[in-house]
Design an enzyme around this catalytic site. Structure first.
Site, short mmCIF file in Angstrom:
data_model
loop_
_atom_site.label_atom_id
_atom_site.label_comp_id
_atom_site.label_asym_id
_atom_site.label_seq_id
_atom_site.Cartn_x
_atom_site.Cartn_y
_atom_site.Cartn_z
N HIS A 54 4.80 -4.49 -0.47
CA HIS A 54 5.64 -4.13 -1.61
C HIS A 54 5.85 -2.62 -1.62
O HIS A 54 5.28 -1.89 -0.81
CB HIS A 54 5.06 -4.64 -2.94
CG HIS A 54 3.74 -4.05 -3.32
ND1 HIS A 54 2.58 -4.30 -2.64
CD2 HIS A 54 3.38 -3.23 -4.35
CE1 HIS A 54 1.57 -3.68 -3.21
NE2 HIS A 54 2.03 -3.01 -4.24
N HIS A 56 5.26 0.00 -3.76
CA HIS A 56 4.46 1.02 -4.43
C HIS A 56 3.99 2.10 -3.45
O HIS A 56 3.63 1.81 -2.31
CB HIS A 56 3.27 0.39 -5.15
CG HIS A 56 3.65 -0.31 -6.41
ND1 HIS A 56 2.80 -1.17 -7.09
CD2 HIS A 56 4.82 -0.31 -7.12
CE1 HIS A 56 3.41 -1.64 -8.17
NE2 HIS A 56 4.64 -1.14 -8.20
N ASP A 58 1.38 3.88 -3.06
CA ASP A 58 0.06 3.83 -2.42
C ASP A 58 0.01 2.78 -1.31
O ASP A 58 -1.03 2.62 -0.67
CB ASP A 58 -1.05 3.60 -3.45
CG ASP A 58 -0.94 2.26 -4.16
OD1 ASP A 58 0.19 1.83 -4.47
OD2 ASP A 58 -1.98 1.64 -4.42
N HIS A 59 1.15 2.11 -1.07
CA HIS A 59 1.26 1.18 0.04
C HIS A 59 2.29 1.62 1.08
O HIS A 59 2.27 1.12 2.20
CB HIS A 59 1.66 -0.20 -0.48
CG HIS A 59 0.59 -0.85 -1.31
ND1 HIS A 59 -0.12 -1.95 -0.89
CD2 HIS A 59 0.10 -0.54 -2.53
CE1 HIS A 59 -1.01 -2.29 -1.81
NE2 HIS A 59 -0.88 -1.45 -2.83
N HIS A 110 3.44 -8.97 -9.33
CA HIS A 110 3.06 -7.55 -9.38
C HIS A 110 4.31 -6.70 -9.26
O HIS A 110 4.55 -5.78 -10.05
CB HIS A 110 2.07 -7.26 -8.26
CG HIS A 110 1.55 -5.87 -8.22
ND1 HIS A 110 0.75 -5.35 -9.21
CD2 HIS A 110 1.71 -4.88 -7.31
CE1 HIS A 110 0.43 -4.10 -8.90
NE2 HIS A 110 1.01 -3.79 -7.77
N ASP A 129 -1.16 -6.62 -3.36
CA ASP A 129 -1.70 -6.52 -4.71
C ASP A 129 -1.43 -7.77 -5.55
O ASP A 129 -1.48 -7.71 -6.77
CB ASP A 129 -1.10 -5.30 -5.43
CG ASP A 129 -1.68 -3.99 -4.94
OD1 ASP A 129 -2.57 -4.01 -4.06
OD2 ASP A 129 -1.22 -2.93 -5.42
N HIS A 167 -7.20 -3.40 -2.46
CA HIS A 167 -8.02 -2.54 -3.33
C HIS A 167 -9.44 -3.06 -3.46
O HIS A 167 -9.67 -4.27 -3.41
CB HIS A 167 -7.40 -2.44 -4.73
CG HIS A 167 -6.13 -1.67 -4.79
ND1 HIS A 167 -6.08 -0.30 -4.91
CD2 HIS A 167 -4.83 -2.08 -4.73
CE1 HIS A 167 -4.81 0.10 -4.93
NE2 HIS A 167 -4.03 -0.98 -4.83
#
Length: 239
Positions: A54, A56, A58-59, A110, A129, A167
């Protein structure tokens, strides 16, 4: 298929996936390029592919730097804005690493375009996530109905499938699970195990479909209404 966890930020895991037969390597959800490039270099691997679940940051934050360093081909969900994407993935598409073939399934909730990559031959799923060990992602874009359906799709995989999420949230999730299902002995046992691992600063992943069926309240929810109630409780839970 060799899978290596690369810690990043406060609690992310970036996954390096290596096929020994072909020598090919992919990196899953690289929020930061530096640690995965360093780990791959130390092992003598070169990351030829990036797989994003996805959008985001942090990905995906390391996508462009990895591409610049290695020429990696970036694959990610078609419905989302993925930096440097070369291949747009939708449900029914495939990714390949050597002879290993991963199928793409849509798991919105998410985010709306979130995908998971299922390698049936290896018994491995990269779930981003959507599903966490004993938990699930927050509903930033999707609905409870969507997330419940997505979790049920993942829980319907073979019991021994290893689930690689992004995570280290397991201890907090386990503490909530113990409150949500106080009579569940499997949850109590797993909470003690997870507490011990984290006390020694050890990773709690991957999890398995069988473990999540037994100890994840969100997976165990009988319908989306029960899921929504649990998710609202978790959002305000302080472990």
């Amino acid at each position: 298929m060799e899978i290596v966890a690369v810690p990043a930020f406060a609690d992310n895991y970036l996954w390096l996936v290596h096929d020994q037969a072909s020598g090919e390597t992919a990196v899953v959800d690289p929020g930061d390029s530096a640690p995965v490039l360093a780990e791959a270099d130390q092992r003598g691997w070169s990351s030829g592919q990036v797989w994003n679940t996805h959008w985001h940051r942090d990905h995906t934050g390391g996508n462009l730097a990895i591409k610049a360093a290695t020429g990696a081909r970036i694959s990610g969900p078609a419905a989302e804005d993925i930096p440097g994407r070369d291949v747009a993935l939708s449900e029914g598409d495939q990714v390949r690493l050597g002879e290993h073939v991963g199928r793409v399934i849509a798991v919105p909730g998410h985010t709306l375009g979130h995908i998971a990559l299922i390698f049936d031959d290896a018994g491995v799923a990269f779930v981003g996530d959507t599903l966490f060990a004993m938990g699930c992602g927050r509903l930033f874009e999707g609905t409870p109905q969507q997330m419940h359906q997505s979790l049920q799709a993942l829980a319907g995989l073979p019991a021994d499938t290893r689930l690689y999420c992004a995570h280290e949230y397991t201890l907090s999730n386990a503490r909530f699970a113990a409150v949500a299902e106080p009579g569940n002995a499997a949850i109590a046992e797993r909470l003690a195990l997870v507490q011990g691992l984290r006390d020694r600063d050890q990773i709690t992943l991957p999890t398995s479909v069988a473990q999540e069926r037994e100890t994840n309240p969100f997976v165990r929810a009988t319908d989306w209404l029960e899921f929504a109630r649990l998710r609202a409780q978790k959002d305000s839970f302080r472990s």
